[in-house]
Design an enzyme around this catalytic site. Structure first.
Site, mmCIF file in Angstrom:
data_model
loop_
_atom_site.group_PDB
_atom_site.id
_atom_site.type_symbol
_atom_site.label_atom_id
_atom_site.label_comp_id
_atom_site.label_asym_id
_atom_site.label_seq_id
_atom_site.Cartn_x
_atom_site.Cartn_y
_atom_site.Cartn_z
ATOM 1 N N TYR A 294 0.527 -1.404 -0.023
ATOM 2 C CA TYR A 294 0.005 -0.235 0.230
ATOM 3 C C TYR A 294 1.051 1.449 0.140
ATOM 4 O O TYR A 294 1.441 1.274 0.883
ATOM 5 C CB TYR A 294 -0.879 -0.018 0.452
ATOM 6 N N TYR A 344 -5.538 5.756 -7.305
ATOM 7 C CA TYR A 344 -5.787 5.381 -5.931
ATOM 8 C C TYR A 344 -7.612 5.355 -5.713
ATOM 9 O O TYR A 344 -8.180 6.210 -6.412
ATOM 10 C CB TYR A 344 -5.953 6.516 -5.189
#
Lengths: 385, 385
Positions: A294, A344
């Site tokens: 991440y 994103y």
């Protein structure tokens, strides 16, 4: 662990202006994921979503006429990405549901821009922070203007620099290498929003400073889009099944958002959770073929590489300066371009890329077959063919 | 289903003014639940909470120093009560966690009064409605002033009256019988907020009308308090284990909050889910010893009795007028006094009472041993010794 597989993935186009509602985007991504595995919506009996998602379960139930018998929400933003799959795993392995869809949809550029702290301002502050305890985060950090993830993670980067004994140039070299290598992956990925824009280290260094020491290229993009995955208890559909070998959803105490008095994400609690995740899958760090880590900011990747035992504590920066995270590196990371260069979707696109790597379908396919790591702070998955 | 048990329950005092934060209440209830089963907080590795709860997982992690590997949220208010246990079941049965705590904490009187629609006003409207699709509920019902659960459920009562062919007096007799019988249970329960106040049918009929045809006694109390349960994979601690025999967490399309064009909670989707819940537990309606049926309003109990097949469709009102839901009735319901007379902990106190009935520890113990139903709209559990 018993046999539970990711059999379908789907997404929308990633853009800066979808022109559609998050509800529409979610439905498109889920439709595509179901088509990918040839499962009829009538067979879906479970849903898992992020608590942050504006598209709730009832909206999906309505759009597809689902008959659910299990649904759950994962909190704390991006920690929820691998965790949605962990919940799906639990539901299927326990017999609570047979076919579970996990999804995330957000107009992260055209509607609510996380980078401007629009979400945390809108909800009272602080709960954007992935591992934070809502009340203290808002109370202690907010009044000093630390509202966006980038502002918070700038402090992580500074503390990591100090802990690892790095110069300013070394920190920039390591974070820049992550940004540059992920951009190189994005160049081959037609879905990547930044695919058309090359980036080298000089370009990285010339980037606008957003929150010292983070430059614009260190920060996740703001994009519109949705992504979905389908989980069930058998290999179904035309694609290779991707088995969930292990899953862990951690949450540690004293992970304050400003992270100057808590534990950085390479600390002992994280390493213990990461180690357990790999052990549960009977996998060693060296066995991993690639990883999705991440990357709300580039420094998160450095911390994740240490938290999951790929590099020793305080050793990731120098290893990344030397080897990078590209296709020839010891562990290729975020091979779609990730949040920094693909889009994103709050971690969900990273899970999809991990699935593609296991299937052998990535645009930047790593030519070895084996386990793939998905890591988001203290939550993770090991996927394998 | 495999062996997963509720081994501990705990609660705070129920009151109209706790004088403490919801965080403090949650910690007290969880402490009491862990003490009840003799499990050390260090062994807890899972948490399940309502998405509505203001006490998030990180706050509980901090208070107890927990090391989690699974946590989830259940949405849609009161539907989440049995669903928290369903999630705990899934986590434990699948090996994702070993000891899972489920909790709910709310200062529902001294802070946010649901009956005044303070929550839905505070969050944009509509999402208070348990089975509703957020956007349409707010868009269509809100502007007409239908903001609180009581206002919405008054429409359910009217529609049920019409479907079942009841006179105004018959509807009031049935709903009143539920209020009166639950109050009678509360008289024996020292935890019940309304335990000191007797109620008979004349008193019920004299009650202030809140939203025609619902009187004040038809509506859940507004109280402060917290409740928690501990789930694990073995019988541990000094109390009799309560096994989760089956669990289902349904959510149906077109369950609009105003319920005039959707399916009432005695409709075919609900009955199908209810029937499956009982079948999964290998239980027939007549086998049930008692039931906890979510009573945001008294009419919810009538609909639940039909949805779970205790009485035929449109037959519950007349059966309740004749037999009631007291200790001598075919199926005693809400034997602690329920939301109408014990306290409103958003369904969690109802689950605790079901556990007590299975254990043989209720203040209104039904003297038979056997399966107990927990039902909240389309979500439910069957618990058994």
């Amino acid at each position: 662990m018993s046999r539970v597989a990711i059999v379908g993935v789907g997404q929308t186009r990633y853009s800066r202006e979808s022109g559609r509602s998050e509800w529409q985007l979610a439905v498109e991504a889920i439709s595509n994921a179901l088509t990918d595995c040839g499962i009829d919506p009538g067979d879906v009996d479970g849903l898992v979503r992020y608590s942050y998602d504006n598209v709730d379960e009832a909206m999906i139930v309505r759009s597809f006429g689902l008959k659910l018998r299990y649904y759950s929400q994962t909190g704390f933003g991006g920690l929820g990405a691998p965790a949605t799959l962990a919940h799906a795993y639990a539901a299927v392995a326990s017999g609570q549901a047979r076919v579970v869809v996990c999804y995330r949809s957000l107009n992260g550029r055209s509607t609510t821009r996380y980078g401007r702290a629009e979400r945390s301002l809108g909800t009272g502050g602080g709960d954007l922070i992935a591992t934070g305890d809502r009340a203290p985060s808002g109370a202690f950090a907010g009044p000093y203007g630390m509202l966006s993830p980038g502002q918070v993670m700038a402090m992580w980067a500074r503390r990591y620099q100090w802990e690892a004994g790095l110069t300013e140039d070394e920190l920039a070299a390591a974070m820049g290498r992550i940004a540059v290598d992920q951009r190189a992956y994005a160049r081959a990925n037609p879905d990547a929003v930044m695919g058309g824009r090359p980036l080298d280290q000089a370009g990285y260094l010339a980037g606008r400073v957003i929150a010292t020491p983070l430059r614009i290229f260190d920060l996740a993009l703001e994009t519109d889009g949705a992504a979905a995955l389908v989980v069930t208890d058998a290999a179904v559909g035309p694609r290779p099944a991707v088995w969930i070998r292990s899953a862990i959803q951690g949450l540690i105490p004293y992970a304050e958002s400003i992270a100057t008095y808590g534990e950085l994400r390479n600390g002992p609690t994280y390493r213990s959770l990461g180690s357990r995740l790999l052990q549960d899958a009977d996998v060693k760090p060296a066995d991993l073929v690639s990883a999705s880590i991440y990357d709300a900011t580039s420094v998160s990747v450095l911390l994740g590489l240490e938290g999951y035992g790929i590099y020793p504590v305080n050793g990731a920066a120098r290893a990344v300066i030397e080897h990078g995270i590209g296709p020839e590196s010891p562990l290729p990371v975020n091979t779609s371009g990730g949040h920094l260069s693909e889009a994103y979707v709050h971690g969900m696109n990273l899970v999809i890329e991990a699935v593609r790597q296991v299937r052998g379908e990535s645009m930047n396919q790593i030519p070895r077959s084996g386990p793939v790591l998905v890591a988001s702070g203290p939550s993770g998955l090991v996927l394998a063919p």
